[in-house]
Design an enzyme around this catalytic site. Structure first.
Site, PDB file in Angstrom:
ATOM      1  N   GLY A 144      60.977  99.764  67.478  1.00 54.33           N
ATOM      2  CA  GLY A 144      60.218  99.102  66.429  1.00 54.33           C
ATOM      3  C   GLY A 144      58.880  99.784  66.205  1.00 54.33           C
ATOM      4  O   GLY A 144      58.756 100.739  65.431  1.00 54.33           O
ATOM      5  N   ASN A 195      63.394 100.830  63.718  1.00 53.29           N
ATOM      6  CA  ASN A 195      63.509  99.588  62.965  1.00 53.29           C
ATOM      7  C   ASN A 195      62.122  99.274  62.414  1.00 53.29           C
ATOM      8  O   ASN A 195      61.237  98.868  63.158  1.00 53.29           O
ATOM      9  CB  ASN A 195      63.995  98.466  63.902  1.00 53.29           C
ATOM     10  CG  ASN A 195      63.939  97.097  63.249  1.00 53.29           C
ATOM     11  OD1 ASN A 195      63.800  96.983  62.034  1.00 53.29           O
ATOM     12  ND2 ASN A 195      64.046  96.061  64.068  1.00 53.29           N
ATOM     13  N   GLY A 218      58.079  94.147  71.057  1.00 47.77           N
ATOM     14  CA  GLY A 218      56.742  94.062  70.486  1.00 47.77           C
ATOM     15  C   GLY A 218      55.682  93.587  71.459  1.00 47.77           C
ATOM     16  O   GLY A 218      54.568  93.271  71.063  1.00 47.77           O
ATOM     17  N   GLU A 233      64.692  88.724  65.846  1.00 49.22           N
ATOM     18  CA  GLU A 233      63.845  88.055  64.845  1.00 49.22           C
ATOM     19  C   GLU A 233      64.696  87.306  63.824  1.00 49.22           C
ATOM     20  O   GLU A 233      64.296  86.258  63.315  1.00 49.22           O
ATOM     21  CB  GLU A 233      62.916  89.085  64.176  1.00 49.22           C
ATOM     22  CG  GLU A 233      61.814  89.500  65.135  1.00 49.22           C
ATOM     23  CD  GLU A 233      61.367  90.949  65.014  1.00 49.22           C
ATOM     24  OE1 GLU A 233      61.612  91.566  63.965  1.00 49.22           O
ATOM     25  OE2 GLU A 233      60.790  91.457  65.994  1.00 49.22           O
ATOM     26  N   GLU A 250      68.366  94.270  73.526  1.00 48.56           N
ATOM     27  CA  GLU A 250      66.920  94.152  73.355  1.00 48.56           C
ATOM     28  C   GLU A 250      66.445  92.852  73.994  1.00 48.56           C
ATOM     29  O   GLU A 250      66.525  91.784  73.367  1.00 48.56           O
ATOM     30  CB  GLU A 250      66.559  94.134  71.867  1.00 48.56           C
ATOM     31  CG  GLU A 250      66.972  95.375  71.118  1.00 48.56           C
ATOM     32  CD  GLU A 250      66.192  95.505  69.819  1.00 48.56           C
ATOM     33  OE1 GLU A 250      65.411  96.456  69.705  1.00 48.56           O
ATOM     34  OE2 GLU A 250      66.327  94.643  68.946  1.00 48.56           O
ATOM     35  N   HIS A 272      69.439  90.913  64.962  1.00 44.24           N
ATOM     36  CA  HIS A 272      68.161  91.203  65.619  1.00 44.24           C
ATOM     37  C   HIS A 272      67.520  89.889  66.073  1.00 44.24           C
ATOM     38  O   HIS A 272      67.663  88.860  65.405  1.00 44.24           O
ATOM     39  CB  HIS A 272      67.223  91.946  64.655  1.00 44.24           C
ATOM     40  CG  HIS A 272      65.992  92.437  65.337  1.00 44.24           C
ATOM     41  ND1 HIS A 272      64.909  91.620  65.564  1.00 44.24           N
ATOM     42  CD2 HIS A 272      65.703  93.635  65.886  1.00 44.24           C
ATOM     43  CE1 HIS A 272      63.989  92.317  66.215  1.00 44.24           C
ATOM     44  NE2 HIS A 272      64.451  93.543  66.428  1.00 44.24           N
ATOM     45  N   LYS A 310      61.255  96.950  60.376  1.00 45.12           N
ATOM     46  CA  LYS A 310      60.977  95.533  60.088  1.00 45.12           C
ATOM     47  C   LYS A 310      60.306  95.449  58.706  1.00 45.12           C
ATOM     48  O   LYS A 310      60.643  96.240  57.836  1.00 45.12           O
ATOM     49  CB  LYS A 310      60.144  94.904  61.215  1.00 45.12           C
ATOM     50  CG  LYS A 310      60.737  95.238  62.585  1.00 45.12           C
ATOM     51  CD  LYS A 310      60.107  94.515  63.728  1.00 45.12           C
ATOM     52  CE  LYS A 310      60.765  94.958  65.039  1.00 45.12           C
ATOM     53  NZ  LYS A 310      60.296  94.229  66.200  1.00 45.12           N
ATOM     54  N   SER A 313      59.869  97.752  73.163  1.00 43.03           N
ATOM     55  CA  SER A 313      58.701  98.548  73.560  1.00 43.03           C
ATOM     56  C   SER A 313      59.055  99.952  74.061  1.00 43.03           C
ATOM     57  O   SER A 313      58.404 100.482  74.973  1.00 43.03           O
ATOM     58  CB  SER A 313      57.850  97.790  74.585  1.00 43.03           C
ATOM     59  OG  SER A 313      57.377  96.569  74.017  1.00 43.03           O
TER      60      SER A 313
HETATM   61  P1  PGA Z   1      59.501  97.225  69.577  1.00 39.66           P
HETATM   62  O1  PGA Z   1      60.657  96.553  68.675  1.00 39.66           O
HETATM   63  O2  PGA Z   1      59.923  98.637  69.861  1.00 39.66           O
HETATM   64  O3  PGA Z   1      58.266  97.158  68.714  1.00 39.66           O
HETATM   65  O4  PGA Z   1      59.395  96.408  70.813  1.00 39.66           O
HETATM   66  C1  PGA Z   1      62.011  96.802  68.936  1.00 39.66           C
HETATM   67  C2  PGA Z   1      62.871  96.027  67.984  1.00 39.66           C
HETATM   68  O5  PGA Z   1      62.506  94.911  67.622  1.00 39.66           O
HETATM   69  O6  PGA Z   1      63.936  96.519  67.562  1.00 39.66           O
END
Ligand code: PGA
Length: 252
Positions: A232, A9, A172, A98, A166, A96, A11, A211
């Site tokens: 991500g 992803n 993140g 976000e 998630e 998601h 973003k 992560s």
């Molecule tokens: P991350 O993000 O791997 O950077 O933690 C995962 C995501 O938001 O799908």
């Protein structure tokens, strides 16, 4: 047996140069992704990169990060399922964290999006996950179940649904759920799907996200109810994303 899905992803990151380099790195993977069918790879890109990504044959599936909650109309800036289908996009993320937290997308709107994707045969990767406060108060699994119960009645084609768990506190942040913590929630999600459709529960891919990186991917993916990852930060680094795909390949 379910295949693994390793999905990136991006973003609001990345560029066309990175996309081209990522495509050639993944095309060189051995054993080939397209021929094995046991490990699938996908990249969820900013909408504007999708036409470039979809030129020619590729072993990776390319998807959108978001879709409009309406079929069409006076909704400036929105991208509809139909528009994505017209250019050959076969998959989208929905819900998601976000989108939920920064754009206030509530269960109702996410259910509308899932219904539209289902209606037009677009695969959805539906995301769910609890906050740290919810986990610490012992409500983690209940929150995830509520997020899923709010939308799963819209599903009529389970083959077009992937679920991504998630935990918000792991996205993140560099903090990953332990394989045991993740497995516990994935098992609960599979049981919930079984209450809608028992055969779908056995087949549905449930991804872990938060992560994921080359150092933890294999251990996470080796859990019985974890069928891959939604990745991500590490999906923006060619070597890291390829290593996550290889982690899945090492398990088949
Ligand atoms: P991350 O993000 O791997 O950077 O933690 C995962 C995501 O938001 O799908």
């Amino acid at each position: 047996m379910r295949s693994f899905l390793v999905a990136g992803n991006w973003k609001a990151n990345g560029d066309l140069q990175l996309l081209a380099s990522m495509q050639s790195a993944i095309a060189q993977l051995e054993p080939g992704l397209a021929s094995s069918h046991k490990v699938e790879a996908a990249l969820y890109l900013p909408h504007v990169f999708l036409p470039a990504a979809l030129v020619g044959e590729s072993p990776i599936r390319f998807g959108a990060q978001n879709i409009a909650s309406v079929e069409a109309g006076a909704y400036t800036g929105e991208v509809t399922v139909d528009m994505l289908s017209q250019i050959g996009v076969a998959s989208t993320l929905i819900g998601h964290s976000e989108r939920r937290s920064l754009y206030n997308e509530a269960d109702e709107v996410l259910a509308q999006k899932l219904a539209l994707a289902q209606k037009q045969g677009l695969q959805s990767v539906f995301c769910c996950g609890e906050t740290l406060a919810e986990r610490e108060s012992g409500q983690g699994i209940e929150v995830v179940k509520a997020q899923l119960n709010a939308v799963l009645a819209e599903v009529n084609d389970w083959q077009k649904l992937v679920i991504a768990y998630e935990p918000v506190w792991a996205i993140g942040t560099g903090k990953t759920a332990s394989p045991e913590q993740a497995q516990e929630v994935h098992k609960a999600i599979r049981e919930l799907v079984a209450s809608f459709d028992a055969s779908a529960a056995a087949r549905i891919q449930i991804l872990y996200g938060g992560s994921v990186n080359p150092g933890n991917a294999q251990e996470l993916f080796s859990q019985p109810d974890i069928d891959g990852g939604l990745i991500g930060g590490a999906s923006l680094k060619i070597d890291d994303f390829v290593a996550c795909i290889k982690a899945a390949q090492s398990l088949v």
